[in-house]
Design a protein around this motif. Structure first.
Motif, PDB file in Angstrom:
ATOM      1  N   ALA A   1      14.379  21.120 -80.852  1.00  0.00           N
ATOM      2  CA  ALA A   1      13.444  21.969 -80.221  1.00  0.00           C
ATOM      3  C   ALA A   1      12.994  20.872 -79.260  1.00  0.00           C
ATOM      4  N   ASP A   2      12.847  20.192 -78.963  1.00  0.00           N
ATOM      5  CA  ASP A   2      12.696  19.130 -77.876  1.00  0.00           C
ATOM      6  C   ASP A   2      13.389  19.512 -76.813  1.00  0.00           C
ATOM      7  N   THR A   3      15.099  19.973 -76.865  1.00  0.00           N
ATOM      8  CA  THR A   3      15.856  20.178 -75.684  1.00  0.00           C
ATOM      9  C   THR A   3      15.952  21.587 -75.174  1.00  0.00           C
ATOM     10  N   LEU A   4      15.464  22.848 -76.751  1.00  0.00           N
ATOM     11  CA  LEU A   4      15.147  23.832 -76.942  1.00  0.00           C
ATOM     12  C   LEU A   4      14.022  23.801 -75.935  1.00  0.00           C
ATOM     13  N   GLY A   5      12.932  23.149 -76.266  1.00  0.00           N
ATOM     14  CA  GLY A   5      11.458  23.629 -75.097  1.00  0.00           C
ATOM     15  C   GLY A   5      11.612  22.890 -73.490  1.00  0.00           C
ATOM     16  N   SER A   6      12.477  21.965 -73.207  1.00  0.00           N
ATOM     17  CA  SER A   6      13.091  21.977 -72.286  1.00  0.00           C
ATOM     18  C   SER A   6      13.799  22.377 -71.724  1.00  0.00           C
ATOM     19  N   ALA A   7      14.755  23.638 -71.841  1.00  0.00           N
ATOM     20  CA  ALA A   7      15.556  24.346 -71.363  1.00  0.00           C
ATOM     21  C   ALA A   7      14.516  25.468 -70.459  1.00  0.00           C
ATOM     22  N   LEU A   8      13.406  25.954 -72.087  1.00  0.00           N
ATOM     23  CA  LEU A   8      12.688  27.570 -71.385  1.00  0.00           C
ATOM     24  C   LEU A   8      11.912  26.969 -70.700  1.00  0.00           C
ATOM     25  N   SER A   9      11.253  25.475 -70.071  1.00  0.00           N
ATOM     26  CA  SER A   9      10.100  25.110 -69.682  1.00  0.00           C
ATOM     27  C   SER A   9      10.419  25.653 -68.320  1.00  0.00           C
ATOM     28  N   PRO A  10      11.162  25.463 -67.115  1.00  0.00           N
ATOM     29  CA  PRO A  10      11.439  25.165 -66.234  1.00  0.00           C
ATOM     30  C   PRO A  10      11.450  27.478 -65.445  1.00  0.00           C
ATOM     31  N   LEU A  11      11.877  27.880 -67.182  1.00  0.00           N
ATOM     32  CA  LEU A  11      11.850  29.545 -66.811  1.00  0.00           C
ATOM     33  C   LEU A  11      10.676  30.468 -66.116  1.00  0.00           C
ATOM     34  N   PHE A  12       9.135  29.166 -66.583  1.00  0.00           N
ATOM     35  CA  PHE A  12       7.853  29.000 -66.296  1.00  0.00           C
ATOM     36  C   PHE A  12       7.087  28.117 -65.508  1.00  0.00           C
ATOM     37  N   ASN A  13       8.418  27.027 -65.217  1.00  0.00           N
ATOM     38  CA  ASN A  13       7.739  26.156 -63.512  1.00  0.00           C
ATOM     39  C   ASN A  13       6.839  24.873 -64.281  1.00  0.00           C
ATOM     40  N   GLY A  14       7.889  24.690 -65.540  1.00  0.00           N
ATOM     41  CA  GLY A  14       6.788  23.856 -66.318  1.00  0.00           C
ATOM     42  C   GLY A  14       8.515  22.548 -65.874  1.00  0.00           C
ATOM     43  N   PHE A  15       8.577  20.660 -66.457  1.00  0.00           N
ATOM     44  CA  PHE A  15       9.040  20.229 -66.521  1.00  0.00           C
ATOM     45  C   PHE A  15       9.792  19.520 -67.455  1.00  0.00           C
ATOM     46  N   MET A  16      10.763  18.907 -67.846  1.00  0.00           N
ATOM     47  CA  MET A  16      11.286  18.898 -68.840  1.00  0.00           C
ATOM     48  C   MET A  16      10.118  18.108 -70.516  1.00  0.00           C
ATOM     49  N   CYS A  17      10.237  18.894 -71.445  1.00  0.00           N
ATOM     50  CA  CYS A  17       9.288  18.014 -72.816  1.00  0.00           C
ATOM     51  C   CYS A  17       9.969  17.062 -73.621  1.00  0.00           C
ATOM     52  N   SER A  18       9.008  15.772 -74.343  1.00  0.00           N
ATOM     53  CA  SER A  18       9.565  15.183 -75.147  1.00  0.00           C
ATOM     54  C   SER A  18       8.727  14.874 -76.101  1.00  0.00           C
ATOM     55  N   ALA A  19       8.060  14.343 -77.176  1.00  0.00           N
ATOM     56  CA  ALA A  19       7.337  13.730 -77.385  1.00  0.00           C
ATOM     57  C   ALA A  19       6.440  12.712 -76.849  1.00  0.00           C
ATOM     58  N   PHE A  20       5.193  12.573 -77.277  1.00  0.00           N
ATOM     59  CA  PHE A  20       4.043  11.879 -76.871  1.00  0.00           C
ATOM     60  C   PHE A  20       3.835  11.119 -78.180  1.00  0.00           C
ATOM     61  N   ALA A  21       4.498   9.493 -78.091  1.00  0.00           N
ATOM     62  CA  ALA A  21       3.918   8.627 -78.714  1.00  0.00           C
ATOM     63  C   ALA A  21       2.942   8.369 -79.289  1.00  0.00           C
ATOM     64  N   GLN A  22       1.335   8.153 -77.928  1.00  0.00           N
ATOM     65  CA  GLN A  22       0.425   8.094 -78.605  1.00  0.00           C
ATOM     66  C   GLN A  22      -0.191   8.819 -79.228  1.00  0.00           C
ATOM     67  N   ASN A  23       0.219  10.534 -79.181  1.00  0.00           N
ATOM     68  CA  ASN A  23      -0.421  10.758 -80.636  1.00  0.00           C
ATOM     69  C   ASN A  23      -0.038  10.642 -82.049  1.00  0.00           C
ATOM     70  N   ILE A  24       1.293   9.788 -81.548  1.00  0.00           N
ATOM     71  CA  ILE A  24       1.088   9.005 -83.222  1.00  0.00           C
ATOM     72  C   ILE A  24       0.114   8.284 -83.240  1.00  0.00           C
ATOM     73  N   GLY A  25      -0.217   7.442 -82.756  1.00  0.00           N
ATOM     74  CA  GLY A  25      -0.949   6.340 -82.927  1.00  0.00           C
ATOM     75  C   GLY A  25      -2.002   7.126 -83.136  1.00  0.00           C
ATOM     76  N   LEU A  26      -2.533   7.885 -82.648  1.00  0.00           N
ATOM     77  CA  LEU A  26      -3.872   9.105 -83.037  1.00  0.00           C
ATOM     78  C   LEU A  26      -3.905   9.778 -84.659  1.00  0.00           C
ATOM     79  N   VAL A  27      -2.341  10.023 -85.515  1.00  0.00           N
ATOM     80  CA  VAL A  27      -2.516  10.400 -86.569  1.00  0.00           C
ATOM     81  C   VAL A  27      -2.191   9.030 -87.623  1.00  0.00           C
ATOM     82  N   ALA A  28      -1.807   8.428 -87.287  1.00  0.00           N
ATOM     83  CA  ALA A  28      -1.679   7.072 -87.838  1.00  0.00           C
ATOM     84  C   ALA A  28      -3.532   6.234 -88.269  1.00  0.00           C
ATOM     85  N   MET A  29      -4.199   6.555 -86.883  1.00  0.00           N
ATOM     86  CA  MET A  29      -5.615   5.775 -86.941  1.00  0.00           C
ATOM     87  C   MET A  29      -6.751   7.378 -87.891  1.00  0.00           C
ATOM     88  N   THR A  30      -6.108   8.474 -88.065  1.00  0.00           N
ATOM     89  CA  THR A  30      -6.668   9.631 -88.167  1.00  0.00           C
ATOM     90  C   THR A  30      -6.728   9.555 -90.004  1.00  0.00           C
TER      91      THR A  30
END
Length: 455
Positions: free
Chosen positions: A285-314
């Motif tokens: 999912a990460d790599t496919l999202g990254s490969a498709l992203s430039p088609l719409f003028n976006g950059f490489m995508c990856s998981a956001f660690a800060q949201n993991i902390g949000l899951v743990a907190m809430t």
């Protein structure tokens, strides 16, 4: 049989508010990379707004891939995806190497497409090779990501234009300091949702405080459309250059390593441990999202660690909540006026928030290094040399001036060189001839001491 909390669908209102909270926690992180790269390219306010909106849009699409998934793609965990910080330094190095800045973004997009496709193919094999990326490697790389980005925050704090008369003025530095103070006070004296959006509040309040000083420009919002679409190849057809591709492939390895660590951590938090199959699907999912992203003028995508902390907190573990957050990101990407709001924020205000944002990335790397077994001389040397190699482009920008331009694209990225150093040294010290590693020590070597089997 009741559904696992990860697969639970919450009431609509709770789903929406919780999804917005995830967007708030990651928003500053998503818009920072396009701001940095766009400024390096010299984009106009209108194009900078377009690039920011494109990155929000593609972050939403990548989040859908990760949370909802299809076939063998997607970890199906409450994972938010967005533009990875690991790619910022290499992308700015690519921009610096381009003789005509108008060709820089197509070079970046082409390199990201290739890196994404190669990463997609490598995903199932990478999930088996994770033992070569222990905390001593990932911690060194994440620390370098933060350290490499801090000079950007310091540059922002001084002002948007180094040739301007007010560059580095007391006004600009004071605005940066006030913004930093607001973020710190919100983090210290609030809790819950407000605490999570401290950086966002700092940007808003800092911008309002900056208005009387005449450094806030609202023209990007005035000229932005309410509805728009990130037109494919807006900045030109992607081009493919071997040095740029190599540089982004290194970033892809870093990104996949970080995503794997995040999946393992999130799996424990939501009580659905991530096995090899889950990791492979998540990396696809990460790599496919990254490969498709430039088609719409976006950059490489990856998981956001800060949201993991949000899951743990809430303790809200539903992946559908995060999917709703991805929907909000897509809607923001389709609304240029919403995307243009970040272009209103004065650079000094961004600089103050950037100190926290980028410093937190470095601190996250240090947290990882704490688990890296630094009581061993071998690991101390791996970290020491990797950090030293990675910091070279920051402390001595002309160090590689005699090298060919194609080589400098990679060498001028401390993240790329530091990552390669960490992986190679880890193989040398902890895998090749394993069993000959040094005994535990509690400090680095003293002057004049040598590494021996007894020290």
């Amino acid at each position: 049989m009741a559904a696992h909390p990860v697969d639970e669908k919450l009431p609509a209102l709770k789903m929406a508010t919780s999804g917005l909270q995830h967007v708030a926690a990651m928003y500053a992180g998503v818009v920072a990379p396009p701001l940095i790269v766009g400024a390096a390219v010299g984009l106009s306010g209108k194009d900078l707004t377009f690039l920011t909106g494109a990155c929000l849009f593609t972050a939403g699409l990548a989040t859908f891939l990760q949370t909802l998934g299809f076939w063998k793609i997607g970890a199906r965990l409450p994972f938010v995806n967005g533009v990875t910080f690991a790619g910022v330094a290499p992308m700015t190095a690519i921009v610096a190497s381009a003789k005509d800045k108008s060709y820089a973004l197509p070079m970046i997009f082409g390199a990201v497409i290739v890196a994404g496709l190669l990463g997609f193919i490598a995903a199932p094999f990478f999930s088996k090779a994770i033992r070569f990326f222990p905390p001593v490697v990932t911690g060194s790389v994440i620390t370098l990501i933060g350290v490499s980005l801090l000079p950007v925050a310091f540059g922002w704090a001084q002002g948007p234009n180094s040739a301007a008369h007010d560059y580095g003025s007391m006004t600009n530095l004071s605005l940066a300091g006030i913004t930093l103070l607001i973020v710190l006070l919100v983090r210290r004296f609030t809790r819950g949702f407000v605490k999570q959006i401290a950086v966002l509040l700092g940007l808003v309040l800092g911008t309002l405080i900056a208005i009387p000083f005449g450094v806030t420009d609202f023209s990007p919002v005035a000229h932005a459309a309410v509805v728009g679409f990130p037109t494919p190849f807006h900045f030109g057809t992607p081009t493919f250059h071997i040095a740029a591709i190599l540089s982004m492939c290194v970033v892809m390895v870093v990104s996949m390593t970080e995503s794997t660590a995040d999946m393992l951590a999130l799996g424990e938090i939501v009580e659905r441990p991530a096995d090899e199959k889950t990791i492979a699907a998540g990396l696809r999912a990460d790599t496919l999202g990254s490969a498709l992203s430039p088609l719409f003028n976006g950059f490489m995508c990856s998981a956001f660690a800060q949201n993991i902390g949000l899951v743990a907190m809430t303790r809200i573990r539903s992946r559908f909540v995060v999917a709703v957050g991805g929907g909000f990101l897509v809607l923001m990407g389709l609304c240029p006026m919403a995307a243009s709001l970040i272009a209103v924020v004065p650079r000094p205000v961004l600089g103050g928030a950037g100190v926290v944002l980028f410093g937190s990335v470095a601190a996250s790397g240090i947290q990882t290094l704490v688990r890296a077994g630094l009581e061993k001389d071998n690991n101390v040397l791996i970290v020491a040399v990797s950090l030293a190699v990675g910091i070279v482009p920051i402390t001595a920008p002309d160090f590689y001036h005699a090298f060919p331009d194609t080589a400098k694209i990679v060498l001028d990225s401390g993240i790329s060189t530091g990552c390669v150093s960490a992986v190679v040294l880890n193989l040398l010290f902890n895998h090749i001839g394993k069993g000959k590693e040094a005994e535990d020590v509690t400090h680095p070597m003293e002057a004049g001491q040598e590494l021996t089997p007894t020290h």
